[in-house]
Each structure stands twice: as C-alpha cells, then as structure tokens.
Design a protein around this motif. Structure first.
Motif, PDB file in Angstrom:
ATOM      1  N   ALA A  35       6.922  22.746   6.674  1.00 32.88           N
ATOM      2  CA  ALA A  35       7.779  22.655   7.856  1.00 32.88           C
ATOM      3  C   ALA A  35       8.795  23.789   7.871  1.00 32.88           C
ATOM      4  O   ALA A  35       9.075  24.357   8.933  1.00 32.88           O
ATOM      5  N   GLY A  36       9.325  24.126   6.713  1.00 37.45           N
ATOM      6  CA  GLY A  36      10.296  25.221   6.629  1.00 37.45           C
ATOM      7  C   GLY A  36       9.704  26.558   7.025  1.00 37.45           C
ATOM      8  O   GLY A  36      10.338  27.348   7.736  1.00 37.45           O
ATOM      9  N   VAL A  37       8.491  26.822   6.569  1.00 39.13           N
ATOM     10  CA  VAL A  37       7.826  28.070   6.955  1.00 39.13           C
ATOM     11  C   VAL A  37       7.596  28.082   8.465  1.00 39.13           C
ATOM     12  O   VAL A  37       7.901  29.061   9.152  1.00 39.13           O
ATOM     13  N   PHE A  38       7.078  26.980   8.981  1.00 36.67           N
ATOM     14  CA  PHE A  38       6.750  26.925  10.402  1.00 36.67           C
ATOM     15  C   PHE A  38       7.986  27.002  11.291  1.00 36.67           C
ATOM     16  O   PHE A  38       7.953  27.631  12.349  1.00 36.67           O
ATOM     17  N   ILE A  39       9.077  26.388  10.878  1.00 36.15           N
ATOM     18  CA  ILE A  39      10.274  26.452  11.726  1.00 36.15           C
ATOM     19  C   ILE A  39      10.824  27.879  11.768  1.00 36.15           C
ATOM     20  O   ILE A  39      11.365  28.310  12.786  1.00 36.15           O
ATOM     21  N   GLY A  40      10.662  28.613  10.684  1.00 35.85           N
ATOM     22  CA  GLY A  40      11.062  30.022  10.701  1.00 35.85           C
ATOM     23  C   GLY A  40      10.294  30.797  11.770  1.00 35.85           C
ATOM     24  O   GLY A  40      10.865  31.596  12.515  1.00 35.85           O
ATOM     25  N   PHE A  41       8.999  30.528  11.856  1.00 35.46           N
ATOM     26  CA  PHE A  41       8.198  31.192  12.886  1.00 35.46           C
ATOM     27  C   PHE A  41       8.619  30.738  14.279  1.00 35.46           C
ATOM     28  O   PHE A  41       8.736  31.554  15.190  1.00 35.46           O
ATOM     29  N   SER A  42       8.835  29.455  14.452  1.00 32.13           N
ATOM     30  CA  SER A  42       9.192  28.939  15.777  1.00 32.13           C
ATOM     31  C   SER A  42      10.558  29.407  16.252  1.00 32.13           C
ATOM     32  O   SER A  42      10.763  29.601  17.447  1.00 32.13           O
ATOM     33  N   THR A  43      11.489  29.580  15.333  1.00 35.72           N
ATOM     34  CA  THR A  43      12.860  29.873  15.761  1.00 35.72           C
ATOM     35  C   THR A  43      13.220  31.351  15.781  1.00 35.72           C
ATOM     36  O   THR A  43      14.110  31.728  16.534  1.00 35.72           O
ATOM     37  N   PHE A  44      12.577  32.188  14.962  1.00 42.52           N
ATOM     38  CA  PHE A  44      12.969  33.599  15.009  1.00 42.52           C
ATOM     39  C   PHE A  44      11.849  34.603  14.786  1.00 42.52           C
ATOM     40  O   PHE A  44      11.886  35.680  15.368  1.00 42.52           O
TER      41      PHE A  44
ATOM     42  N   MET B 299       8.568  34.635  15.738  1.00 42.51           N
ATOM     43  CA  MET B 299       7.793  34.911  16.947  1.00 42.51           C
ATOM     44  C   MET B 299       8.651  35.567  18.028  1.00 42.51           C
ATOM     45  O   MET B 299       8.171  36.431  18.765  1.00 42.51           O
ATOM     46  N   ARG B 300       9.918  35.182  18.109  1.00 40.73           N
ATOM     47  CA  ARG B 300      10.800  35.835  19.087  1.00 40.73           C
ATOM     48  C   ARG B 300      10.992  37.311  18.741  1.00 40.73           C
ATOM     49  O   ARG B 300      11.015  38.158  19.628  1.00 40.73           O
ATOM     50  N   GLY B 301      11.131  37.585  17.454  1.00 41.64           N
ATOM     51  CA  GLY B 301      11.274  38.970  17.018  1.00 41.64           C
ATOM     52  C   GLY B 301      10.020  39.777  17.301  1.00 41.64           C
ATOM     53  O   GLY B 301      10.097  40.913  17.782  1.00 41.64           O
ATOM     54  N   LEU B 302       8.860  39.192  17.024  1.00 47.27           N
ATOM     55  CA  LEU B 302       7.600  39.892  17.296  1.00 47.27           C
ATOM     56  C   LEU B 302       7.385  40.092  18.793  1.00 47.27           C
ATOM     57  O   LEU B 302       6.910  41.139  19.224  1.00 47.27           O
ATOM     58  N   ALA B 303       7.744  39.096  19.589  1.00 49.32           N
ATOM     59  CA  ALA B 303       7.576  39.199  21.040  1.00 49.32           C
ATOM     60  C   ALA B 303       8.469  40.278  21.642  1.00 49.32           C
ATOM     61  O   ALA B 303       8.149  40.844  22.684  1.00 49.32           O
ATOM     62  N   ALA B 304       9.581  40.582  20.984  1.00 48.95           N
ATOM     63  CA  ALA B 304      10.500  41.605  21.486  1.00 48.95           C
ATOM     64  C   ALA B 304       9.978  43.023  21.235  1.00 48.95           C
ATOM     65  O   ALA B 304      10.471  43.978  21.839  1.00 48.95           O
ATOM     66  N   LEU B 305       8.999  43.143  20.356  1.00 47.53           N
ATOM     67  CA  LEU B 305       8.420  44.467  20.068  1.00 47.53           C
ATOM     68  C   LEU B 305       7.452  44.874  21.179  1.00 47.53           C
ATOM     69  O   LEU B 305       6.898  44.009  21.867  1.00 47.53           O
ATOM     70  N   PRO B 306       7.219  46.166  21.322  1.00 48.43           N
ATOM     71  CA  PRO B 306       6.119  46.577  22.211  1.00 48.43           C
ATOM     72  C   PRO B 306       4.824  45.923  21.722  1.00 48.43           C
ATOM     73  O   PRO B 306       4.629  45.755  20.512  1.00 48.43           O
ATOM     74  N   SER B 307       3.959  45.526  22.645  1.00 46.61           N
ATOM     75  CA  SER B 307       2.793  44.737  22.252  1.00 46.61           C
ATOM     76  C   SER B 307       1.935  45.355  21.156  1.00 46.61           C
ATOM     77  O   SER B 307       1.504  44.611  20.266  1.00 46.61           O
TER      78      SER B 307
ATOM     79  N   TRP C 133       0.596  30.201  20.944  1.00 45.83           N
ATOM     80  CA  TRP C 133       0.658  30.039  19.485  1.00 45.83           C
ATOM     81  C   TRP C 133       1.980  29.403  19.086  1.00 45.83           C
ATOM     82  O   TRP C 133       2.015  28.501  18.242  1.00 45.83           O
ATOM     83  N   THR C 134       3.059  29.825  19.717  1.00 47.44           N
ATOM     84  CA  THR C 134       4.377  29.282  19.385  1.00 47.44           C
ATOM     85  C   THR C 134       4.476  27.811  19.792  1.00 47.44           C
ATOM     86  O   THR C 134       5.026  26.996  19.046  1.00 47.44           O
ATOM     87  N   MET C 135       3.935  27.461  20.947  1.00 46.89           N
ATOM     88  CA  MET C 135       3.949  26.057  21.362  1.00 46.89           C
ATOM     89  C   MET C 135       3.229  25.185  20.337  1.00 46.89           C
ATOM     90  O   MET C 135       3.743  24.149  19.914  1.00 46.89           O
ATOM     91  N   TRP C 136       2.047  25.609  19.919  1.00 48.65           N
ATOM     92  CA  TRP C 136       1.307  24.849  18.912  1.00 48.65           C
ATOM     93  C   TRP C 136       2.052  24.860  17.576  1.00 48.65           C
ATOM     94  O   TRP C 136       1.999  23.875  16.830  1.00 48.65           O
ATOM     95  N   ASN C 137       2.736  25.927  17.271  1.00 52.63           N
ATOM     96  CA  ASN C 137       3.505  25.982  16.030  1.00 52.63           C
ATOM     97  C   ASN C 137       4.673  24.992  16.062  1.00 52.63           C
ATOM     98  O   ASN C 137       5.020  24.401  15.039  1.00 52.63           O
ATOM     99  N   HIS C 138       5.277  24.822  17.233  1.00 52.24           N
ATOM    100  CA  HIS C 138       6.330  23.805  17.370  1.00 52.24           C
ATOM    101  C   HIS C 138       5.773  22.425  17.010  1.00 52.24           C
ATOM    102  O   HIS C 138       6.437  21.629  16.340  1.00 52.24           O
ATOM    103  N   ILE C 139       4.570  22.147  17.463  1.00 54.79           N
ATOM    104  CA  ILE C 139       3.933  20.857  17.172  1.00 54.79           C
ATOM    105  C   ILE C 139       3.692  20.722  15.674  1.00 54.79           C
ATOM    106  O   ILE C 139       3.978  19.672  15.077  1.00 54.79           O
ATOM    107  N   ARG C 140       3.187  21.787  15.046  1.00 54.70           N
ATOM    108  CA  ARG C 140       2.965  21.748  13.590  1.00 54.70           C
ATOM    109  C   ARG C 140       4.276  21.531  12.846  1.00 54.70           C
ATOM    110  O   ARG C 140       4.333  20.770  11.882  1.00 54.70           O
ATOM    111  N   THR C 141       5.326  22.203  13.304  1.00 59.13           N
ATOM    112  CA  THR C 141       6.641  22.059  12.669  1.00 59.13           C
ATOM    113  C   THR C 141       7.122  20.621  12.765  1.00 59.13           C
ATOM    114  O   THR C 141       7.567  20.032  11.770  1.00 59.13           O
ATOM    115  N   GLY C 142       7.038  20.048  13.953  1.00 60.00           N
ATOM    116  CA  GLY C 142       7.466  18.668  14.150  1.00 60.00           C
ATOM    117  C   GLY C 142       6.635  17.693  13.333  1.00 60.00           C
ATOM    118  O   GLY C 142       7.175  16.748  12.740  1.00 60.00           O
TER     119      GLY C 142
END
Length: 159
Positions: free
Chosen positions: A21-30, A32-40, A136-145
């Motif tokens: 859960a700790g690994v997944f929440i890291g992806f869900s909260t920062f 993926m947002r950091g990766l999405a902010a990069l040029p594709s 991917w992030t939506m499904w990751n939220h589910i995995r985190t929960g």
C-alpha cells in the motif's frame, strides 16, 4: 484466539500488505503526477523504466509475498476457523487477492505492456500516454485502497 504461527502469519500479512500500500500510494499521490508533467516521450520512457525495475526481487518479494501469505492465511482460516477474527481475516485476504493482485493482473500490467509498445515520439504515443496516466492511476488508487483495507482487516482480525 489467534496465536502461535497463525498469529505470525497474520502479522506478516498485515506488514506485507501495508508495504505494498505504501508503494502504491506513492505512485498515486506524486509519482504519476510527476511523470504526467513531463513531455510525453520522457514520461513514457521513465514509466517504462519503472515498469522494468518493478519486477525485480526487492518489490516482487513483497508484492508476491503478500499474495502468498493471503492465500495461505485464507486456507488456514477456513481450516482453523477461529472463534474471533475469521471474517476480518478472510475479508483482508479477499481485498488483497482481488483488489490488489487481481487488479494488477487485469488492469495495470496490460496497460504497462501496451505502453512498452508505443512510439513515444509519435502523436499516437502522446495520446496513449494521456489515457494511460489517467486509467493506470485510477486502477492504482483501487489497488492502494484494497491493500490498505486488507492491512486494516488483518489488524482487526488480531484484536
């Protein structure tokens, strides 16, 4: 009452699910947002690199360990059926196995496999990247929960 090896197994389930859960929440909260902010092209390259390194022993030992512990704990709980905590333990096992492991297999991994195939420099690659990040992030939220709820259920099964 849950004691002895059964107690240890339940604690191990709670700890491994909490780590996942700790690994997944890291992806869900920062992450993926950091990766999405990069040029594709850079976001795609970074995520593909993460996906390759994720399947190495350090993470897989915890992720698959939680899966194995959940299976064993479910079987032991059905066999032993303690006076207290059986429902909570079985719920925790189901939450992890279906909501975390199952979602990973049917939702996140197929998206990762598709991402590995795209031409990161193309417009279709950029379009897939935007879709990928959202889905991917939506499904990751589910995995985190699910992993978090499994942890709580295991702890409740011990109390």
């Amino acid at each position: 009452m849950i004691d002895g090896p059964y107690f240890v197994l339940t604690v191990l389930g709670a700890v491994t699910c909490a780590l996942v859960a700790g690994v997944f929440i890291g992806f869900s909260t920062f992450v993926m947002r950091g990766l999405a902010a990069l040029p594709s092209p850079q976001g795609i390259a970074a995520m593909n690199a993460i996906n390759v390194t994720a399947v190495r022993p350090p993470f897989m030992a915890v992720f698959m360990g939680a899966t194995g512990v959940s299976v064993v704990l479910a079987v032991v709980t059905f066999v032993v059926w303690p006076d207290e905590g059986a429902v909570e333990l079985l719920l925790g096992c189901a939450l992890y196995l279906f909501g975390c492991f199952g979602v990973t297999v049917v939702a996140n991994v197929p998206r990762n496999n598709e991402l590995a195939k795209v031409d990161a420099a193309s417009e279709s690659g950029a379009e897939y990247w935007r879709t990928y990040v959202a889905e991917w992030t939506m499904w990751n939220h589910i995995r985190t929960g699910a992993a978090t709820a499994a942890t709580v259920s295991f702890i409740l099964g011990l109390t």
